[in-house]
Scaffold this motif. Sequence first.
Motif, PDB file in Angstrom:
ATOM      1  N   SER A 138      42.839  34.670  40.876  1.00 35.97           N
ATOM      2  CA  SER A 138      42.770  35.529  42.067  1.00 35.97           C
ATOM      3  C   SER A 138      42.678  34.697  43.335  1.00 35.97           C
ATOM      4  N   LEU A 139      41.864  33.627  43.289  1.00 31.16           N
ATOM      5  CA  LEU A 139      41.709  32.774  44.462  1.00 31.16           C
ATOM      6  C   LEU A 139      43.008  32.037  44.782  1.00 31.16           C
ATOM      7  N   LEU A 140      43.669  31.494  43.761  1.00 31.51           N
ATOM      8  CA  LEU A 140      44.912  30.756  43.983  1.00 31.51           C
ATOM      9  C   LEU A 140      46.004  31.666  44.543  1.00 31.51           C
ATOM     10  N   MET A 141      46.050  32.910  44.082  1.00 22.28           N
ATOM     11  CA  MET A 141      47.062  33.837  44.580  1.00 22.28           C
ATOM     12  C   MET A 141      46.727  34.320  45.988  1.00 22.28           C
ATOM     13  N   ASP A 142      45.426  34.497  46.276  1.00 20.67           N
ATOM     14  CA  ASP A 142      45.036  34.896  47.631  1.00 20.67           C
ATOM     15  C   ASP A 142      45.345  33.806  48.647  1.00 20.67           C
ATOM     16  N   GLN A 148      52.380  33.804  40.917  1.00 24.09           N
ATOM     17  CA  GLN A 148      52.101  34.437  39.635  1.00 24.09           C
ATOM     18  C   GLN A 148      50.866  33.788  39.010  1.00 24.09           C
ATOM     19  N   PRO A 149      50.059  34.566  38.305  1.00 24.83           N
ATOM     20  CA  PRO A 149      48.869  33.980  37.677  1.00 24.83           C
ATOM     21  C   PRO A 149      49.254  32.953  36.612  1.00 24.83           C
ATOM     22  N   ILE A 150      48.383  31.961  36.426  1.00 27.05           N
ATOM     23  CA  ILE A 150      48.612  30.897  35.447  1.00 27.05           C
ATOM     24  C   ILE A 150      47.780  31.185  34.201  1.00 27.05           C
ATOM     25  N   ASN A 151      48.388  31.054  33.051  1.00 22.61           N
ATOM     26  CA  ASN A 151      47.665  31.258  31.796  1.00 22.61           C
ATOM     27  C   ASN A 151      47.028  29.927  31.382  1.00 22.61           C
ATOM     28  N   PHE A 152      45.921  29.589  32.071  1.00 23.55           N
ATOM     29  CA  PHE A 152      45.298  28.280  31.881  1.00 23.55           C
ATOM     30  C   PHE A 152      44.970  27.990  30.422  1.00 23.55           C
ATOM     31  N   LEU A 153      44.459  28.988  29.705  1.00 25.04           N
ATOM     32  CA  LEU A 153      43.930  28.755  28.363  1.00 25.04           C
ATOM     33  C   LEU A 153      44.994  28.806  27.279  1.00 25.04           C
ATOM     34  N   ASN A 154      46.214  29.172  27.611  1.00 29.53           N
ATOM     35  CA  ASN A 154      47.300  29.195  26.632  1.00 29.53           C
ATOM     36  C   ASN A 154      48.441  28.267  27.010  1.00 29.53           C
TER      37      ASN A 154
END
Length: 301
Positions: A138-142, A148-154
């Motif tokens: 949310s912070l990176l997109m704001d 687009q959101p990053i799927n850090f854990l996958n």
Amino acid sequence: MSRAERKKELIQAAVFVLPTLAVLLVFTLFPVVYAFYLSLNKVNLVGNVSYQFVGFQNFINAFNDSRVAEALWNTAKYVLIVVPIQTVLALILATVLNSGIKFQKTFRSLLFIPTLTSSSALTLIFMFIFSLNGPINSLLMDLHVYTQPINFLNDQSTVLYAIMAMNIWSTVPMFMTIYLSGLQDIDSAMYEAADIDGANMFQKWFKITIPQIAPVTNYVVMMGLISTFQLFDQPYIVSQGSGGPNNSTLTLSLIIYQYAFRQFGTMGYASAIAILLTIVIFIISMVFRRFSSEDITGEGR
């Protein structure tokens, strides 16, 4: 003292020592010896228990196992990044909290909270933080860093770094407390003399603080090396024990668990990898201790 009195004292000493000695033998020495024995055998502990002596074949197989190599690389990368960062952050925070700032006791209590929380709970919290709908995305997109959101854990390129962030955040408070104890033992007269000589804050930090707490730093680094080489719980929870995605969270401790408890007939192989991990930790610890002792005493120069 008579012979009878001496014998009585020896018996009393033995009575006090035997419980501790028994615990050490049962829970420390015996497991080590038994693990080494298992490492020399092909072991089946399911059904009809059997031991087939194979010598050092398990160790040879470990050196030729690509998954072991990946686990070693992941563990080494983890150690090389986490240990320096957590050591420096702990020292900086301890220095700030020892400088007499307002509400320093409150800050100490707040910063120490992660140490009181279980590793499993902290991992679940950070899994939410780094999730697709979590605060980090949310912070990176704001901030328009990503659209687009990053799927850090996958994502195999980011998941290990997310685990590093978890570990740094949870271990820095404990090392900070250790540094605080060391900082409070430094003689204030040294700083007063530096003030008279006109030394600034950075000069006092590098010329007085860091050299004076060198033994504390050695301890912190040593404990950091040992704990990071044994990393298990966080990769296990994040990857559900698989070491994925694509072995990117596979560590030496996790691969030992997989071979020991997820595959039948490989307990001896898992023990061989555990022995190798022990040797690696021992060698690195001794090398670090040797060089750090030389730095303190000035020997070997």
